[in-house]
Write a protein that holds these residues in place. Structure first.
Motif, PDB file in Angstrom:
ATOM      1  N   GLU A 118       4.263  -7.359  18.571  1.00  7.73           N
ATOM      2  CA  GLU A 118       3.575  -6.134  18.984  1.00  7.73           C
ATOM      3  C   GLU A 118       2.649  -5.634  17.882  1.00  7.73           C
ATOM      4  O   GLU A 118       1.477  -5.337  18.115  1.00  7.73           O
ATOM      5  N   VAL A 119       3.148  -5.556  16.668  1.00  8.91           N
ATOM      6  CA  VAL A 119       2.368  -4.978  15.580  1.00  8.91           C
ATOM      7  C   VAL A 119       1.233  -5.901  15.150  1.00  8.91           C
ATOM      8  O   VAL A 119       0.154  -5.430  14.770  1.00  8.91           O
ATOM      9  N   GLU A 120       1.414  -7.201  15.215  1.00  5.68           N
ATOM     10  CA  GLU A 120       0.377  -8.108  14.736  1.00  5.68           C
ATOM     11  C   GLU A 120      -0.891  -8.045  15.590  1.00  5.68           C
ATOM     12  O   GLU A 120      -1.953  -8.490  15.162  1.00  5.68           O
ATOM     13  N   ARG A 121      -0.811  -7.478  16.796  1.00 10.28           N
ATOM     14  CA  ARG A 121      -2.007  -7.367  17.637  1.00 10.28           C
ATOM     15  C   ARG A 121      -2.810  -6.104  17.335  1.00 10.28           C
ATOM     16  O   ARG A 121      -3.919  -5.931  17.842  1.00 10.28           O
ATOM     17  N   TYR A 122      -2.243  -5.191  16.521  1.00  7.59           N
ATOM     18  CA  TYR A 122      -2.961  -3.951  16.221  1.00  7.59           C
ATOM     19  C   TYR A 122      -4.227  -4.248  15.415  1.00  7.59           C
ATOM     20  O   TYR A 122      -4.187  -5.045  14.471  1.00  7.59           O
ATOM     21  N   VAL A 169       2.908   9.205   6.972  1.00  7.46           N
ATOM     22  CA  VAL A 169       2.733   8.448   8.211  1.00  7.46           C
ATOM     23  C   VAL A 169       1.347   7.803   8.259  1.00  7.46           C
ATOM     24  O   VAL A 169       1.160   6.754   8.897  1.00  7.46           O
ATOM     25  N   ALA A 170       0.387   8.390   7.586  1.00  7.92           N
ATOM     26  CA  ALA A 170      -0.981   7.868   7.606  1.00  7.92           C
ATOM     27  C   ALA A 170      -1.175   6.665   6.695  1.00  7.92           C
ATOM     28  O   ALA A 170      -2.269   6.094   6.650  1.00  7.92           O
ATOM     29  N   LEU A 171      -0.124   6.259   5.975  1.00  8.60           N
ATOM     30  CA  LEU A 171      -0.224   5.108   5.073  1.00  8.60           C
ATOM     31  C   LEU A 171       0.340   3.875   5.766  1.00  8.60           C
ATOM     32  O   LEU A 171       1.510   3.842   6.130  1.00  8.60           O
ATOM     33  N   PRO A 172      -0.468   2.833   5.969  1.00  8.21           N
ATOM     34  CA  PRO A 172       0.031   1.638   6.658  1.00  8.21           C
ATOM     35  C   PRO A 172       0.931   0.803   5.760  1.00  8.21           C
ATOM     36  O   PRO A 172       0.884   0.896   4.528  1.00  8.21           O
ATOM     37  N   PHE A 173       1.769   0.008   6.376  1.00  6.36           N
ATOM     38  CA  PHE A 173       2.595  -0.970   5.678  1.00  6.36           C
ATOM     39  C   PHE A 173       1.996  -2.357   5.863  1.00  6.36           C
ATOM     40  O   PHE A 173       1.440  -2.659   6.923  1.00  6.36           O
ATOM     41  N   ALA A 174       2.155  -3.189   4.863  1.00  5.74           N
ATOM     42  CA  ALA A 174       1.800  -4.596   5.027  1.00  5.74           C
ATOM     43  C   ALA A 174       2.892  -5.268   5.847  1.00  5.74           C
ATOM     44  O   ALA A 174       4.077  -5.008   5.655  1.00  5.74           O
ATOM     45  N   MET A 175       2.501  -6.129   6.763  1.00  2.00           N
ATOM     46  CA  MET A 175       3.501  -6.773   7.609  1.00  2.00           C
ATOM     47  C   MET A 175       4.345  -7.758   6.812  1.00  2.00           C
ATOM     48  O   MET A 175       5.526  -7.950   7.106  1.00  2.00           O
ATOM     49  N   GLY A 186       5.959  -9.172   3.128  1.00  2.56           N
ATOM     50  CA  GLY A 186       6.292  -8.891   1.740  1.00  2.56           C
ATOM     51  C   GLY A 186       6.536  -7.439   1.413  1.00  2.56           C
ATOM     52  O   GLY A 186       6.658  -7.084   0.238  1.00  2.56           O
ATOM     53  N   ASP A 187       6.636  -6.586   2.416  1.00  2.00           N
ATOM     54  CA  ASP A 187       6.795  -5.149   2.200  1.00  2.00           C
ATOM     55  C   ASP A 187       8.167  -4.721   2.694  1.00  2.00           C
ATOM     56  O   ASP A 187       8.656  -5.230   3.700  1.00  2.00           O
ATOM     57  N   LEU A 188       8.779  -3.760   2.003  1.00  2.00           N
ATOM     58  CA  LEU A 188      10.050  -3.219   2.492  1.00  2.00           C
ATOM     59  C   LEU A 188       9.888  -2.469   3.804  1.00  2.00           C
ATOM     60  O   LEU A 188      10.842  -2.250   4.534  1.00  2.00           O
ATOM     61  N   ASN A 189       8.674  -2.026   4.110  1.00  2.00           N
ATOM     62  CA  ASN A 189       8.376  -1.356   5.371  1.00  2.00           C
ATOM     63  C   ASN A 189       9.113  -0.039   5.565  1.00  2.00           C
ATOM     64  O   ASN A 189       9.416   0.362   6.686  1.00  2.00           O
ATOM     65  N   TRP A 190       9.403   0.634   4.475  1.00  2.00           N
ATOM     66  CA  TRP A 190       9.819   2.032   4.531  1.00  2.00           C
ATOM     67  C   TRP A 190       9.540   2.648   3.173  1.00  2.00           C
ATOM     68  O   TRP A 190       9.483   1.949   2.153  1.00  2.00           O
ATOM     69  N   ARG A 191       9.303   3.941   3.169  1.00  2.00           N
ATOM     70  CA  ARG A 191       9.033   4.648   1.918  1.00  2.00           C
ATOM     71  C   ARG A 191       9.386   6.118   2.107  1.00  2.00           C
ATOM     72  O   ARG A 191       9.537   6.597   3.245  1.00  2.00           O
ATOM     73  N   GLY A 192       9.521   6.834   0.997  1.00  2.00           N
ATOM     74  CA  GLY A 192       9.857   8.249   1.086  1.00  2.00           C
ATOM     75  C   GLY A 192       9.290   9.043  -0.070  1.00  2.00           C
ATOM     76  O   GLY A 192       8.900   8.494  -1.107  1.00  2.00           O
ATOM     77  N   ARG A 193       9.244  10.333   0.130  1.00  2.00           N
ATOM     78  CA  ARG A 193       8.846  11.265  -0.920  1.00  2.00           C
ATOM     79  C   ARG A 193       9.860  12.400  -0.941  1.00  2.00           C
ATOM     80  O   ARG A 193      10.018  13.136   0.037  1.00  2.00           O
ATOM     81  N   MET A 194      10.584  12.515  -2.050  1.00  2.00           N
ATOM     82  CA  MET A 194      11.541  13.593  -2.215  1.00  2.00           C
ATOM     83  C   MET A 194      10.841  14.737  -2.946  1.00  2.00           C
ATOM     84  O   MET A 194      10.329  14.559  -4.048  1.00  2.00           O
ATOM     85  N   VAL A 195      10.815  15.879  -2.306  1.00  2.00           N
ATOM     86  CA  VAL A 195      10.137  17.045  -2.872  1.00  2.00           C
ATOM     87  C   VAL A 195      11.183  18.012  -3.408  1.00  2.00           C
ATOM     88  O   VAL A 195      12.090  18.436  -2.686  1.00  2.00           O
ATOM     89  N   ALA A 196      11.066  18.306  -4.694  1.00  2.00           N
ATOM     90  CA  ALA A 196      11.979  19.233  -5.365  1.00  2.00           C
ATOM     91  C   ALA A 196      11.200  20.444  -5.854  1.00  2.00           C
ATOM     92  O   ALA A 196       9.972  20.411  -5.980  1.00  2.00           O
ATOM     93  N   SER A 197      11.911  21.494  -6.119  1.00  2.00           N
ATOM     94  CA  SER A 197      11.318  22.701  -6.690  1.00  2.00           C
ATOM     95  C   SER A 197      12.223  23.178  -7.812  1.00  2.00           C
ATOM     96  O   SER A 197      13.422  23.427  -7.587  1.00  2.00           O
ATOM     97  N   GLY A 198      11.673  23.229  -9.021  1.00  2.00           N
ATOM     98  CA  GLY A 198      12.480  23.618 -10.167  1.00  2.00           C
ATOM     99  C   GLY A 198      13.609  22.652 -10.452  1.00  2.00           C
ATOM    100  O   GLY A 198      14.674  23.051 -10.914  1.00  2.00           O
ATOM    101  N   GLY A 199      13.392  21.369 -10.140  1.00  2.00           N
ATOM    102  CA  GLY A 199      14.401  20.355 -10.400  1.00  2.00           C
ATOM    103  C   GLY A 199      15.428  20.182  -9.302  1.00  2.00           C
ATOM    104  O   GLY A 199      16.262  19.275  -9.380  1.00  2.00           O
ATOM    105  N   ALA A 200      15.404  21.032  -8.267  1.00  2.00           N
ATOM    106  CA  ALA A 200      16.379  20.954  -7.176  1.00  2.00           C
ATOM    107  C   ALA A 200      15.713  20.374  -5.926  1.00  2.00           C
ATOM    108  O   ALA A 200      14.709  20.926  -5.449  1.00  2.00           O
ATOM    109  N   PRO A 201      16.214  19.278  -5.367  1.00  2.00           N
ATOM    110  CA  PRO A 201      15.623  18.706  -4.155  1.00  2.00           C
ATOM    111  C   PRO A 201      15.628  19.698  -2.994  1.00  2.00           C
ATOM    112  O   PRO A 201      16.584  20.461  -2.822  1.00  2.00           O
ATOM    113  N   VAL A 202      14.548  19.691  -2.237  1.00  2.00           N
ATOM    114  CA  VAL A 202      14.419  20.563  -1.071  1.00  2.00           C
ATOM    115  C   VAL A 202      14.428  19.735   0.223  1.00  2.00           C
ATOM    116  O   VAL A 202      15.171  20.018   1.146  1.00  2.00           O
TER     117      VAL A 202
END
Length: 466
Positions: A28-32, A115-121, A123-139
């Motif tokens: 499915e994805v390779e046809r995009y 979500v706007a960042l594509p993954f390579a089909m 050699g890629d782990l195909n997931w990513r994250g961003r942990m946002v903290a404030s004053g050293g404490a994760p939110v």
């Protein structure tokens, strides 16, 4: 560090073939087209408040150690058939950002950025994250997964397991077979009866005929399309009430009404609908974390003289039978179709075999209220998805609001027809509850306009594709 680099230096990996669900997602994805790869991305936001950075990362590593899908990369194999590599250990593809949070809805912007960042089909782990903290404490933690490795069901499982670990770091979870194990089972002799059953079903669908009036496209080719979305807080509630009345599901009610509209505007008494199946019907598959969804088509008659009740039940039971055969080897089915005489010049079997598809996603457990007076909204997308099938409907129920997204080739369904199909859906969900003995053809002569909570009294002007 990039996601691809996160696996470098890891010599302890195991290579295996893909499961049926993994192979389907790959095809499915390779046809995009190149600019549309982010369409495969799925997002999730998790609450991190009350945890330290060390605790949060530690619990996330527990999940990664627990689930192979989060340690898997795909690679080209022999004959164009991809393989998976399951790594023993990977670095977490999660960046930590510490900043002052002034806008309580900023997590939505973070989600949109990821979500706007594509993954390579490959050699890629195909997931990513961003942990946002404030004053050293994760939110919060914003995560994006490619459909190549997980489906929405799996993301819910991962989130539930993370919350359980937050409550008790020693918590265990019910586990289904990993994708690599599924791939092994699907190649064993014990699987052969299921394989042969699916092949018989597909031969029947091919004999019944696909919808030749719907043009298909080569892979990665773009074409102007139209995309119309109906948002209503009441629609899902009426569909649920109709489902209860007729002993079917809410998705079946919506699908049946859209199929009726499609048949009317294509001037046909038969339609082919392709359904997205979770393939999690067996108890041992309920807790799998991986990508298992596959489309399965069914061909059915649409009799405009039938009552609404008869039509809805017929579509429900015909589609329900198709689910039994929704786990199959896609490449094998494509070869079967070619031998049958189906020969699309462009060779894109994903587009050719699933020319009209329907998917209904219940994102959360919040019910919809049929009496919610909130006005319905109807909107044209500025840039419609320009590839793939000629007709597609995706229904998403989130927070009690139902969103029906309809994509169509304007040469098949012009804008006026798409608007009429949405109006027909709004009329039909109420009549399916209040007057199910009405003939299906009466959907276009019922007289009364749907209430504003189901369809806007002044729908937006039709559009011309860009």
């Amino acid at each position: 560090m990039t996601d691809g680099e996160s696996c470098e230096g890891d010599d302890m990996s195991v290579e295996a073939p893909l499961s049926h669900g993994q192979l389907f997602s790959w095809r499915e994805v390779e046809r995009y087209p190149e600019g549309w790869l982010t369409e495969a991305n799925l997002a999730s936001t998790w609450d991190m408040r009350g945890l330290s950075v060390e605790q949060a990362y530690g619990l996330l590593r527990r999940l990664v150690d627990r689930h192979e899908a989060l340690r898997t990369t795909y690679h080209a194999g022999d004959g164009g058939r991809p393989v998976q590599r399951v790594h023993e250990a990977v670095e977490l593809p999660i960046e930590l950002v510490d900043r002052v949070i002034e806008d309580p809805s900023e997590h939505e912007r973070t989600k949109e950025e990821l979500v706007a960042l594509p993954f390579a089909m490959s050699g890629d782990l195909n997931w990513r994250g961003r942990m946002v903290a404030s004053g050293g404490a994760p939110v919060y933690l914003s995560l994006t997964f490619s459909h190549l490795i997980v489906d929405l069901w799996s993301i819910h499982h991962l989130h539930d397991q993370f919350k359980a670990l937050v409550a008790d770091p020693r918590a265990v979870a019910a586990m289904g077979p990993a994708p690599r194990e599924l791939a092994r089972r699907q190649r064993e002799e014990s699987w052969r009866p299921r394989q042969e059953s699916s092949e018989r079903y597909w031969r029947g669908v091919l004999d019944d005929g696909l919808m030749d009036v719907l043009p298909t496209l080569p892979a990665r080719v773009e074409r102007n399309r139209l995309e119309l979305t109906l948002h209503s807080r009441a629609l899902g509630g009426w569909a649920a009430e109709a489902g209860k009345r007729h002993g079917v599901t809410a998705p079946a009610v919506v699908m049946a009404l859209l199929a009726a509209g499609l048949a009317r505007h294509l001037d046909t008494d038969r339609v082919t609908m392709s359904l997205m199946s979770s393939n999690r019907f067996a108890p041992e598959d309920q807790h799998n974390v991986g990508t298992m969804n596959q489309l399965i088509p069914f061909v059915t008659g649409v009799d405009m003289r039938a009552t609404l009740a008869e039509h809805i039940k017929r579509l429900h039971w015909t589609s329900a039978k198709s689910y039994r055969h929704s786990c199959y080897d896609f490449d094998q089915v494509a070869a079967m179709a070619a031998a049958h005489g189906e020969r699309p010049e462009h060779g894109c079997w994903m587009n050719h075999l699933f020319r009209a598809w329907f998917n209904y996603i219940q994102v959360d457990r919040r019910p919809s209220d049929p009496h919610d007076p909130s006005p319905a909204e109807l909107a044209w997308s500025p840039l419609a998805q320009q590839y793939g099938q000629a007709f597609r409907v995706r229904v998403e129920v989130r927070g009690g609001r139902t969103s029906v997204l309809m994509l169509a080739d304007p040469e098949v369904l012009p804008a006026e027809a798409m608007t009429d199909m949405m109006r027909t859906l709004a009329v039909g969900v109420q009549l399916a509850v209040s007057d199910p003995g009405r003939a299906l053809k009466d959907l276009w002569s019922a007289g009364a306009a749907p209430p504003p909570s189901l369809f806007p009294p002044e729908p937006p002007a039709t559009v011309t594709p860009a």
